[in-house]
Design a protein around this motif. Structure first.
Motif, short mmCIF file in Angstrom:
data_model
loop_
_atom_site.label_atom_id
_atom_site.label_comp_id
_atom_site.label_asym_id
_atom_site.label_seq_id
_atom_site.Cartn_x
_atom_site.Cartn_y
_atom_site.Cartn_z
N UNK A 278 0.80 -1.31 0.08
CA UNK A 278 0.03 0.02 0.04
C UNK A 278 0.82 1.24 -0.01
N UNK A 279 2.40 1.03 0.07
CA UNK A 279 3.01 2.23 -0.18
C UNK A 279 3.31 3.02 1.30
N UNK A 280 2.64 2.31 2.21
CA UNK A 280 2.89 2.94 3.56
C UNK A 280 3.44 1.74 4.66
N UNK A 281 3.85 0.71 4.00
CA UNK A 281 4.48 -0.61 4.89
C UNK A 281 3.61 -1.64 5.13
N UNK A 282 2.25 -1.23 4.67
CA UNK A 282 1.14 -2.40 4.70
C UNK A 282 0.88 -3.14 3.44
N UNK A 283 -0.17 -3.70 3.51
CA UNK A 283 -0.69 -4.44 2.42
C UNK A 283 -2.16 -4.41 2.22
N UNK A 284 -2.56 -4.20 0.98
CA UNK A 284 -4.01 -4.31 0.68
C UNK A 284 -4.33 -5.46 -0.02
N UNK A 285 -5.62 -5.84 0.17
CA UNK A 285 -5.96 -7.03 -0.39
C UNK A 285 -7.12 -6.62 -1.53
N UNK A 286 -6.91 -7.11 -2.94
CA UNK A 286 -7.93 -6.75 -3.81
C UNK A 286 -8.21 -8.16 -4.64
N UNK A 287 -9.43 -8.07 -5.21
CA UNK A 287 -9.78 -9.37 -6.24
C UNK A 287 -9.28 -8.85 -7.46
N UNK A 288 -8.72 -9.98 -8.20
CA UNK A 288 -8.09 -9.88 -9.59
C UNK A 288 -8.54 -11.22 -10.22
N UNK A 289 -8.99 -10.84 -11.50
CA UNK A 289 -9.47 -11.79 -12.35
C UNK A 289 -8.38 -12.98 -12.77
N UNK A 290 -8.76 -14.13 -12.56
CA UNK A 290 -7.85 -15.05 -12.95
C UNK A 290 -8.18 -15.48 -14.49
N UNK A 291 -9.53 -15.56 -14.69
CA UNK A 291 -9.93 -16.00 -16.11
C UNK A 291 -11.57 -15.62 -16.13
N UNK A 292 -12.10 -15.40 -17.50
CA UNK A 292 -13.42 -15.34 -17.48
C UNK A 292 -13.66 -16.69 -18.68
N UNK A 293 -14.65 -17.40 -18.16
CA UNK A 293 -14.95 -18.71 -18.94
C UNK A 293 -16.50 -18.95 -19.05
N UNK A 294 -16.94 -19.83 -20.08
CA UNK A 294 -18.11 -20.43 -19.89
C UNK A 294 -18.52 -21.35 -19.06
N UNK A 295 -19.80 -21.26 -18.49
CA UNK A 295 -20.07 -22.04 -17.42
C UNK A 295 -21.64 -22.39 -17.39
N UNK A 296 -21.77 -23.44 -16.83
CA UNK A 296 -23.29 -23.71 -16.59
C UNK A 296 -23.53 -23.41 -14.85
N UNK A 297 -24.38 -22.76 -14.61
CA UNK A 297 -24.77 -22.40 -13.25
C UNK A 297 -26.03 -22.88 -12.92
N UNK A 298 -26.24 -23.50 -11.77
CA UNK A 298 -27.28 -24.07 -11.37
C UNK A 298 -27.67 -23.78 -9.76
N UNK A 299 -28.72 -23.29 -9.29
CA UNK A 299 -28.93 -23.16 -8.03
C UNK A 299 -29.23 -24.56 -7.49
N UNK A 300 -28.69 -24.71 -6.09
CA UNK A 300 -28.72 -25.82 -5.37
C UNK A 300 -29.52 -25.85 -3.99
#
Length: 106
Positions: free
Chosen positions: A21-43
């Motif tokens: 973070x530039x101040x001696x600490x760290x920040x956590x962020x979500x970063x894209x690994x991949x965009x893919x086709x999927x089947x999404x099913x509520x369970x």
């Protein structure tokens, strides 16, 4: 029926990345690994009462199926439409990676 014909939705797989973070600490962020086709099913869809501030809480479970990948881990998440899905577990089934996910506070 082919695997490709089942995968009709687009999902984004994201991983948590720590950066300085530039101040001696760290920040956590979500970063894209991949965009893919999927089947999404509520369970699963459930509701419960929360004791904190009399708020109601709901959760939903989804099975997300994608072509087999070896770079997806349980610490990641899946973003589908406006849903942020935490990964609960991963299961390989032939050419398919079945990702069991949950969404809280829907």
């Amino acid at each position: 029926m082919s695997v490709a014909s089942l995968l009709r939705e687009r999902v984004r797989i994201e991983r948590l990345v720590a950066s300085d973070d530039g101040y001696g600490g760290r920040t956590l962020n979500w970063s894209e690994l991949a965009t893919v086709f999927a089947q999404v099913e509520p369970i699963y869809v459930g509701q419960s009462e929360r004791e904190i501030a009399d708020q109601r809480s709901a959760s939903a479970g989804y099975r997300v199926r994608v072509r087999i990948r070896n770079d997806v881990e349980a610490s990641m998440r899946v973003v589908w439409k406006n849903h942020i899905l935490s990964i609960h577990s991963l299961h390989e089934q032939g050419e398919i990676l079945s990702i069991l996910t949950y969404e809280e506070n829907i």
